[in-house]
Enzyme design. Structure first.
Site, mmCIF file in Angstrom:
data_model
loop_
_atom_site.group_PDB
_atom_site.id
_atom_site.type_symbol
_atom_site.label_atom_id
_atom_site.label_comp_id
_atom_site.label_asym_id
_atom_site.label_seq_id
_atom_site.Cartn_x
_atom_site.Cartn_y
_atom_site.Cartn_z
ATOM 1 N N PRO A 79 0.792 -1.243 0.000
ATOM 2 C CG PRO A 79 0.096 -0.867 2.221
ATOM 3 C CD PRO A 79 0.825 -1.863 1.360
ATOM 4 C CE LYS A 87 9.900 -3.202 2.966
ATOM 5 N NZ LYS A 87 8.678 -3.785 3.530
ATOM 6 C CG ASP A 134 3.386 -9.208 -15.125
ATOM 7 O OD1 ASP A 134 4.462 -9.589 -15.632
ATOM 8 O OD2 ASP A 134 2.717 -9.892 -14.335
ATOM 9 C CB CYS A 183 6.832 -9.887 5.749
ATOM 10 S SG CYS A 183 5.402 -10.268 4.710
#
Length: 459
Positions: free
Chosen positions: A108, A111, A156, A226
Site C-alpha cells: 500500500p 516502503k 506486471d 516478511c
C-alpha cells in the site's frame, strides 16, 4: 491469535532449533509493537524512543486512533512496522547520488513513502503495483506523503523487463507466505501451507528474474520478504547469485539492533528480523549488486510538449524551483514534474500504465481554474498562494468526513484548511458558506466516534 499450523511450528523448530523456537513462538503470540515514521517535511515531532535504524521513526507505547487523527490523513506520519524500516538504513548507507528507483511491488505504499524520504536529493521513484484493486491506496499514500518526484504505475514485472538496464535501484518487496506477519494478520495464518511456501518461492524467482533485466549493470537490487523460511529467503538469494550472477552486498549494522544473519549455514550477508530478538515483525532483506558491464543505452523518447502558456493563476500556486516544470498534458489539467525526469516518465508510459506522475497542480472546468488537492498535499505548494484557515479538532474531523463546513469566516474563493499547521485540503468560500472539496475517496466513512481517542500530538 489463532492456533498456528503444526507444520509451520515444526518448520520453525528446524529453522532456529529447539532453544530458539520457544521464545520465538512466544513472541509471535505476543502483541505487535506499534511504530510510526514521521514526514519531517510536514511535521516536526519526536517520540521518546527512536527506531534505531531509521531516521524520523519512533516506537509507540500503544496504537493511536489513526482513523480519527487528522495528522495521519494529512500525511504527517505513516504507520509502519519497525523491521521494514531497515530499508532506510540500507538506502542511506549505500546510495549517495541521485538514482532512478523502482519499487516493483509497492502497495500500500509504506516502503515507497520511505524511499521518497531516504533516496538522495534529485532521485526519482517509480512505485508500481500489479494488482489493480490495490493501486488506489498506493496512489493515495504517495499523494499524501507529498514528494513530487514519483510516478505511480500499474503493470506486471514483465513490463519493466522490457526497460533493459533502465533503473539504478530496484526494491522487490516480494509477495510471500507472510509468516513474519502472523501476530498482526490472522488471515496470513489461515492461508499458510507448505505448498503455498513452494508456490511463493517460484513466483518470487520469476519476479526477480524480470526485475534483474530492468536493473543497470552496477545497480543495486534489494530483495525483501516478511517470512521466515529458507526457501523464500536464502535459497532465492543463492539462486540469484548462481543464475543471475548477483553479488551480495554487506550493510553495516550494530550488535544491539539484534539482527540475525543467514540461517542456512552460509556466510552470505542477509538481514533477518526475528520478533524475539528485534522490536518489530518478521522480515528478511538482502542487497544484491548487478556486476559491471556494458550498459545498453535506454532509448528515451522526445517529450511531447503542448505549446500552452501556463496561466498566472496556476503558476503562482507552485513554489519557485528551477527543477520543477509545470505543463499541460491535456486541456483539462496542469501537472508539475521535475524537468530532468520527463523523458523517463515518457519512456515508462510507453511500457506500463501510468496512474499518476508528479503532482497535479490544478484542473480546468469551463473558465474556472481549480487548485488540486494533490498540490496542497505536496511540498510544491506555495503557502502564500491561497488564504488559509486553521481548524480545531472537531472541525477537522467534520472536514475529513466531507461534512458541510459551518465556518462563517472563510474568504471567498479557494482556501486551504489546516490542522496543527499541516494542510488537510481545500474548501471554496461562497460568502455565507463554503463547499468542502476533500476528495470523496479519502473521506472518513465511519459515523461512529470512539470515546477514547489517542492522537499523535498527545502520544
Amino acid at each position: 491469535m489463532q492456533q498456528l499450523p503444526e507444520e509451520f511450528i515444526d518448520s520453525l523448530r528446524r529453522l532456529v532449533g529447539e532453544d530458539e523456537a520457544g521464545p520465538m513462538l512466544a513472541a509471535i503470540a505476543d502483541e505487535p509493537q506499534s511504530s510510526i515514521r514521521v514526514n519531517s517535511h510536514k511535521l516536526q515531532w519526536s517520540g521518546p524512543e527512536r527506531v534505531p535504524w531509521c531516521d524520523d521513526a519512533y516506537y509507540l507505547d500503544g496504537r493511536l486512533t489513526y482513523t480519527f487523527d487528522p495528522l495521519f490523513h494529512a500525511g504527517a506520519y505513516y504507520v509502519q512496522e519497525a523491521s521494514s524500516m531497515f530499508l532506510d538504513h540500507v538506502v542511506r548507507t549505500l546510495l549517495d547520488a541521485p538514482v532512478l528507483a523502482l519499487d516493483l511491488c509497492a502497495a500500500p505504499g509504506g516502503k515507497s513513502t520511505l524511499l521518497l524520504s531516504a533516496l538522495p536529493e534529485g532521485s526519482f521513484l517509480v512505485a508500481n503495483e500489479v494488482v489493480r484493486s490495490r493501486v488506489a491506496s498506493l496512489a493515495a499514500n504517495v499523494t499524501k506523503w507529498g514528494n513530487p518526484s514519483v510516478a505511480v504505475t500499474s503493470g506486471d514485472p514483465s513490463c519493466f523487463a522490457r526497460m533493459t538496464d533502465a533503473f539504478d535501484f530496484i526494491l522487490v518487496d516480494a509477495p510471500c507466505s507472510g509468516e513474519g506477519m502472523f501476530r498482526k494478520d490472522a488471515g496470513a495464518v489461515a492461508e499458510w501451507s507448505p505448498s503455498g511456501v513452494e508456490l511463493c518461492a517460484r513466483r518470487q524467482r520469476s519476479i526477480l528474474d524480470e526485475a534483474w533485466q530492468a536493473l543497470r549493470p552496477g545497480g543495486l537490487l534489494v530483495y525483501s520478504t516478511c517470512t521466515y523460511n529458507i526457501k523464500e529467503n536464502e535459497e532465492n538469494v543463492r539462486w540469484m547469485t548462481g543464475h543471475l550472477g548477483a553479488e551480495p552486498v554487506p550493510v553495516g549494522t550494530r550488535a544491539e539492533w539484534g539482527i540475525t544473519g543467514a540461517l542456512d549455514g552460509s556466510s552470505i550477508p542477509v538481514y533477518r528480523f526475528m520478533p524475539h530478538k528485534t522490536r518489530g515483525e518478521g522480515l528478511f532483506m538482502a542487497v544484491l549488486r548487478k556486476p559491471d558491464g556494458d550498459v545498453r543505452p535506454v532509448a528515451l523518447p522526445k517529450c511531447k510538449r503542448r505549446s500552452v502558456t501556463i496561466p498566472h493563476d496556476v503558476a503562482r500556486l507552485v513554489k519557485s524551483d528551477g527543477r520543477i516544470e509545470v505543463e499541460a498534458p491535456d486541456s483539462n489539467r496542469f501537472v508539475a514534474l521535475p524537468g530532468e525526469w520527463k523523458p523517463v516518465v515518457e519512456m515508462i508510459a510507453g511500457n506500463v500504465r501510468v496512474v499518476k506522475a508528479g503532482v497535479q497542480v490544478a484542473s480546468v472546468k469551463g473558465r474556472d481554474i481549480i487548485p488540486s488537492h494533490e498540490l496542497v498535499m505536496s511540498g510544491l505548494y506555495d503557502n502564500d498562494a491561497l488564504p488559509a484557515v486553521e481548524l480545531g479538532y472537531d472541525d477537522a474531523i467534520t472536514y475529513l468526513r466531507r461534512g458541510q463546513p459551518a465556518w462563517s469566516d472563510v474568504a471567498r474563493g479557494y482556501c486551504v484548511v489546516s490542522y496543527s499547521s499541516v494542510p488537510l485540503g481545500l474548501v471554496k468560500g461562497l460568502g455565507n458558506r463554503c463547499n468542502n472539496l476533500y476528495p470523496q475517496d479519502y473521506r472518513i466513512l465511519t459515523t461512529h466516534t470512539p470515546e477514547d481517542i489517542r492522537l499523535l500530538v498527545n502520544a
